[in-house]
Write an enzyme that holds these catalytic residues in place. Sequence first.
Site, PDB file in Angstrom:
ATOM      1  N   SER A 267       0.849  -1.183   0.000  1.00  0.00           N
ATOM      2  CA  SER A 267       0.000   0.000   0.000  1.00  0.00           C
ATOM      3  C   SER A 267       0.887   1.236   0.000  1.00  0.00           C
ATOM      4  O   SER A 267       2.055   1.173   0.416  1.00  0.00           O
ATOM      5  CB  SER A 267      -0.895   0.004   1.256  1.00  0.00           C
ATOM      6  OG  SER A 267      -1.536   1.247   1.428  1.00  0.00           O
TER       7      SER A 267
ATOM      8  N   TYR B 159      -2.174  -0.123  10.504  1.00  0.00           N
ATOM      9  CA  TYR B 159      -2.102  -0.498   9.088  1.00  0.00           C
ATOM     10  C   TYR B 159      -0.788  -0.026   8.474  1.00  0.00           C
ATOM     11  O   TYR B 159      -0.101  -0.781   7.780  1.00  0.00           O
ATOM     12  CB  TYR B 159      -3.295   0.102   8.348  1.00  0.00           C
ATOM     13  CG  TYR B 159      -3.406  -0.307   6.896  1.00  0.00           C
ATOM     14  CD1 TYR B 159      -3.814  -1.583   6.548  1.00  0.00           C
ATOM     15  CD2 TYR B 159      -3.112   0.590   5.865  1.00  0.00           C
ATOM     16  CE1 TYR B 159      -3.926  -1.967   5.214  1.00  0.00           C
ATOM     17  CE2 TYR B 159      -3.209   0.222   4.539  1.00  0.00           C
ATOM     18  CZ  TYR B 159      -3.623  -1.053   4.219  1.00  0.00           C
ATOM     19  OH  TYR B 159      -3.726  -1.429   2.893  1.00  0.00           O
TER      20      TYR B 159
END
Length: 239
Positions: A124, A137
Amino acid sequence: MKRVLVTGGGSGIGRGLAQAFADAGHAVTITGRRADALAETATGRDMTCITADVCDEAAIDALFEQPFDIVVANAGMGRAAPLTDVSLDDWNQTLAVNLTGTFLTFRGALRTMKAGGRLIAIASTAGLQGGPRIGAYCASKHGVIGLVRSVAQEVAKKGITCNAVCPGFVETDMATAAVAFVMQARGVDEARATQMVVSGNPMGRMIDVDEVVSAALYLASDGASSINGHALSVSGGEI
């Protein structure tokens, strides 16, 4: 024809990856926690579906009795919350799925993978920069990038490559959840919340699943044999 494994193949990016590799004529195996979702991905295509949790060491090790040529560690999760509201269980679960799951997948793959093999992590842009309310995250995805870069150094002389694809917000259930969180937290409608979520992308839109798939297909190709230890941003210029 190559043997391909995609974790988290039951939805979103994983589903797109699995279907694209199958359509290219490869022998695809997909894993995930929900058998019904895996079956939906495989509809109309010849795929092997194995119900498995990427956090289950024995289950992941069992996948690699025979070598795969291309292994995509795609399974992931994420929740948005201020760090003060993140429980230890939430923190541990996020790292377990995103980081430990990638470790177990890559470790198992490398025990049997031959020269020419490809390891790909779906990371990501959160693995390349920080962001508010996504501390767990971000930490997990930064860990994935570090793992990829380290593994790349280990396997370079074996003719194997290890890379990451780093999308911005992709049009998936995870992005839908992020929009819903912003709607609730900021008291705005869906259109405004979506605009806020994608504000980091200079193109001002969500990334399409097919755009992420195309990047992974390239990294898996023979033409990418010298691309190793790279974090490929698919983010419209965000990174």
